[in-house]
Motif scaffolding. Structure first.
Motif, PDB file in Angstrom:
ATOM      1  N   THR A  47       0.547  -9.585   8.037  1.00  0.00           N
ATOM      2  CA  THR A  47       0.296  -8.602   9.131  1.00  0.00           C
ATOM      3  C   THR A  47      -0.890  -7.436   9.523  1.00  0.00           C
ATOM      4  N   PRO A  48      -1.271  -6.761  10.342  1.00  0.00           N
ATOM      5  CA  PRO A  48      -2.855  -7.568  10.473  1.00  0.00           C
ATOM      6  C   PRO A  48      -2.687  -5.865   9.974  1.00  0.00           C
ATOM      7  N   VAL A  49      -4.056  -4.970   9.036  1.00  0.00           N
ATOM      8  CA  VAL A  49      -4.383  -3.984   8.759  1.00  0.00           C
ATOM      9  C   VAL A  49      -5.345  -3.667  10.022  1.00  0.00           C
ATOM     10  N   ARG A  50      -4.678  -2.108  10.057  1.00  0.00           N
ATOM     11  CA  ARG A  50      -5.762  -1.653  11.446  1.00  0.00           C
ATOM     12  C   ARG A  50      -6.486   0.232  11.490  1.00  0.00           C
ATOM     13  N   GLY A  51      -5.943   0.429  10.189  1.00  0.00           N
ATOM     14  CA  GLY A  51      -6.180   1.420   9.136  1.00  0.00           C
ATOM     15  C   GLY A  51      -5.468   1.625   8.092  1.00  0.00           C
ATOM     16  N   CYS A  52      -6.746   2.399   6.883  1.00  0.00           N
ATOM     17  CA  CYS A  52      -6.607   3.005   5.545  1.00  0.00           C
ATOM     18  C   CYS A  52      -7.098   4.154   5.622  1.00  0.00           C
ATOM     19  N   ILE A  53      -6.432   5.528   5.063  1.00  0.00           N
ATOM     20  CA  ILE A  53      -6.416   6.042   4.771  1.00  0.00           C
ATOM     21  C   ILE A  53      -6.627   6.273   3.064  1.00  0.00           C
ATOM     22  N   LEU A  54      -8.366   6.544   2.788  1.00  0.00           N
ATOM     23  CA  LEU A  54      -8.619   5.988   1.334  1.00  0.00           C
ATOM     24  C   LEU A  54      -9.333   7.395   0.766  1.00  0.00           C
ATOM     25  N   PRO A  55      -8.766   7.468  -0.836  1.00  0.00           N
ATOM     26  CA  PRO A  55      -9.565   8.369  -1.008  1.00  0.00           C
ATOM     27  C   PRO A  55     -11.363   8.749  -1.367  1.00  0.00           C
ATOM     28  N   HIS A  56     -12.279   9.794  -1.483  1.00  0.00           N
ATOM     29  CA  HIS A  56     -13.770   9.481  -1.671  1.00  0.00           C
ATOM     30  C   HIS A  56     -13.800   9.854  -2.797  1.00  0.00           C
ATOM     31  N   ALA A  57     -13.514  10.678  -3.692  1.00  0.00           N
ATOM     32  CA  ALA A  57     -13.033  11.163  -5.441  1.00  0.00           C
ATOM     33  C   ALA A  57     -14.568   9.933  -6.367  1.00  0.00           C
ATOM     34  N   GLY A  58     -14.797  10.032  -7.519  1.00  0.00           N
ATOM     35  CA  GLY A  58     -15.116   9.518  -7.976  1.00  0.00           C
ATOM     36  C   GLY A  58     -14.518   8.498  -8.701  1.00  0.00           C
ATOM     37  N   TYR A  59     -15.362   7.096  -8.288  1.00  0.00           N
ATOM     38  CA  TYR A  59     -14.068   5.765  -8.998  1.00  0.00           C
ATOM     39  C   TYR A  59     -13.230   5.811 -10.600  1.00  0.00           C
ATOM     40  N   LEU A  60     -13.860   6.464 -11.287  1.00  0.00           N
ATOM     41  CA  LEU A  60     -13.308   6.886 -12.471  1.00  0.00           C
ATOM     42  C   LEU A  60     -11.638   7.372 -11.839  1.00  0.00           C
ATOM     43  N   PHE A  61     -11.799   8.253 -11.373  1.00  0.00           N
ATOM     44  CA  PHE A  61     -10.545   8.624 -10.537  1.00  0.00           C
ATOM     45  C   PHE A  61      -9.905   8.015  -9.326  1.00  0.00           C
ATOM     46  N   SER A  62     -10.069   7.481  -8.952  1.00  0.00           N
ATOM     47  CA  SER A  62      -9.040   7.146  -7.396  1.00  0.00           C
ATOM     48  C   SER A  62      -9.655   5.936  -7.147  1.00  0.00           C
ATOM     49  N   LEU A  63     -10.597   4.878  -7.838  1.00  0.00           N
ATOM     50  CA  LEU A  63     -10.853   3.830  -7.054  1.00  0.00           C
ATOM     51  C   LEU A  63      -9.564   2.930  -7.457  1.00  0.00           C
ATOM     52  N   GLY A  64      -8.682   2.821  -8.480  1.00  0.00           N
ATOM     53  CA  GLY A  64      -7.211   2.806  -8.163  1.00  0.00           C
ATOM     54  C   GLY A  64      -6.295   2.438  -7.285  1.00  0.00           C
ATOM     55  N   VAL A  65      -6.284   3.787  -6.433  1.00  0.00           N
ATOM     56  CA  VAL A  65      -5.760   3.625  -5.355  1.00  0.00           C
ATOM     57  C   VAL A  65      -6.690   3.510  -4.017  1.00  0.00           C
ATOM     58  N   ALA A  66      -7.776   3.666  -4.273  1.00  0.00           N
ATOM     59  CA  ALA A  66      -8.615   2.920  -3.480  1.00  0.00           C
ATOM     60  C   ALA A  66      -8.785   1.924  -2.794  1.00  0.00           C
ATOM     61  N   MET A  67      -8.259   1.104  -3.979  1.00  0.00           N
ATOM     62  CA  MET A  67      -8.619  -0.539  -4.406  1.00  0.00           C
ATOM     63  C   MET A  67      -6.678  -1.508  -3.714  1.00  0.00           C
ATOM     64  N   GLU A  68      -6.092  -0.409  -4.454  1.00  0.00           N
ATOM     65  CA  GLU A  68      -4.593  -1.140  -3.718  1.00  0.00           C
ATOM     66  C   GLU A  68      -4.184  -0.772  -2.652  1.00  0.00           C
ATOM     67  N   THR A  69      -4.780  -0.045  -1.793  1.00  0.00           N
ATOM     68  CA  THR A  69      -4.323   0.353  -0.403  1.00  0.00           C
ATOM     69  C   THR A  69      -5.312  -0.733   0.544  1.00  0.00           C
ATOM     70  N   MET A  70      -6.926  -0.970   0.299  1.00  0.00           N
ATOM     71  CA  MET A  70      -7.580  -1.578   0.826  1.00  0.00           C
ATOM     72  C   MET A  70      -7.973  -2.699   0.736  1.00  0.00           C
ATOM     73  N   ARG A  71      -7.264  -3.520  -0.533  1.00  0.00           N
ATOM     74  CA  ARG A  71      -7.282  -5.120  -0.414  1.00  0.00           C
ATOM     75  C   ARG A  71      -5.884  -5.809   0.873  1.00  0.00           C
ATOM     76  N   GLU A  72      -5.546  -4.679   1.310  1.00  0.00           N
ATOM     77  CA  GLU A  72      -4.589  -5.876   1.900  1.00  0.00           C
ATOM     78  C   GLU A  72      -4.745  -6.049   2.910  1.00  0.00           C
ATOM     79  N   ALA A  73      -6.973  -5.250   3.477  1.00  0.00           N
ATOM     80  CA  ALA A  73      -7.466  -5.580   5.069  1.00  0.00           C
ATOM     81  C   ALA A  73      -8.602  -6.748   4.217  1.00  0.00           C
ATOM     82  N   ARG A  74      -8.159  -7.529   3.113  1.00  0.00           N
ATOM     83  CA  ARG A  74      -9.188  -8.655   2.952  1.00  0.00           C
ATOM     84  C   ARG A  74      -8.547 -10.154   4.209  1.00  0.00           C
ATOM     85  N   HIS A  75      -7.626  -8.927   3.570  1.00  0.00           N
ATOM     86  CA  HIS A  75      -7.095 -10.970   5.372  1.00  0.00           C
ATOM     87  C   HIS A  75      -7.097 -10.934   7.184  1.00  0.00           C
TER      88      HIS A  75
END
Length: 295
Positions: A47-75
């Motif tokens: 299922t193609p990804v058209r958009g993501c809402i991602l956090p922009h805090a320091g990676y110490l706090f928010s990288l897990g949320v951002a990567m779990e969301t963004m990784r589906e766009a790699r395809h």
């Protein structure tokens, strides 16, 4: 149309603070964070990804949320990534592009999608402007650049800072953005969610936020966003006063979806949520994060 230098680089402003300043250290952190994520959804590749809402805090706090969301766009196969992020440092009305031709991170440079920006300039929309000052120190867009490079390689990007907007601005801006939307364009909307504490002048639950109440508050916001309920999201903001710093970029993206997809074939889902208190243990000064996917 502004005259651009042949090469004008926007150098990283928060590398070494919000995320690692050296490429090897940054890639190691991102690879280790991805390895700790739960398995992706079974339909992530189909299922193609058209958009993501991602956090922009320091990676110490928010990288897990951002990567779990963004990784589906790699395809996906994206020629361009358009980013909308809130302005933290410069006050203005509308949306600001820049004269930068590339954007530097520890992973290298990303080129500006000049063709897309020229379309916005040629629209004649008075709500669109060119302002390098809005971009020079802005972290809400910068922290997304390494994620783009990690998952997508080197597509052209169009970083846009969103200032103050009124409800009446949504339709003309959505019309302008519709001219640069396509299945080969990924939209990244940069936003942290509720900022809680005296420093943020937001303490509806008392001096310290009960984690379950904070989660309930932001899950309601995230559910309205994922449901593409623009009116409901705006009413939520009016009713709660929730300090979602990217509320304007989110509203703009929802208005864009209403324009380009009136049949509502694009649907949203909440992928991940977290808060800084999980790291610091401090719920008197805490920020919530949500990752939302549209496909």
């Amino acid at each position: 149309m502004p005259i651009r230098d042949q090469q004008k680089i926007r150098r990283a402003a928060v590398a070494g603070r919000f995320y690692e300043g050296e490429a090897l250290d940054l890639r190691r952190r991102m690879a280790e964070t991805e390895a700790q994520l739960p398995p992706p959804a079974a339909d992530a590749r189909t299922t193609p990804v058209r958009g993501c809402i991602l956090p922009h805090a320091g990676y110490l706090f928010s990288l897990g949320v951002a990567m779990e969301t963004m990784r589906e766009a790699r395809h996906g196969s994206y020629r361009n990534v358009v980013l909308l992020g809130p302005s933290h440092y410069v006050g203005f009305h509308g949306v600001a592009g820049s004269t930068y031709t590339s954007w530097r991170t520890p992973f290298g440079d990303l080129s500006t999608a000049l063709t897309l920006q020229e379309k916005l300039e040629e629209s004649g929309n008075p709500l669109f402007q060119i302002s390098d000052a809005a971009h020079t120190q802005e972290h809400s867009l910068e922290v997304e650049f390494p994620l783009i490079q990690y998952f997508l390689g080197s597509p052209e990007i169009l970083p846009l800072v969103v200032g103050g907007i009124a409800p009446a601005d949504l339709e003309p801006l959505a019309k302008m953005f519709a001219a640069i939307d396509s299945p080969e364009t990924l939209w990244i909307i940069s936003s942290d969610f509720t900022h809680y504490g005296e420093n943020f002048r937001y303490t509806p639950f008392g001096e310290s936020a009960p984690p379950e109440e904070l989660n309930r508050l932001d899950r309601e916001a995230a559910e309205r966003i994922a449901a593409r309920d623009l009116d409901g999201f705006c009413r939520f903001l009016g009713r709660t006063g929730a300090t979602i710093c990217g509320a304007n970029p989110i509203a703009l993206y929802l208005a864009l979806l209403d324009r380009v997809d009136p049949e509502r074939k694009i649907s949203g889902e909440i992928v991940s949520m977290a808060d800084s208190g999980e790291v610091t243990g401090d719920y008197s000064h805490v920020v919530d994060y949500a990752g939302i996917l549209f496909r």
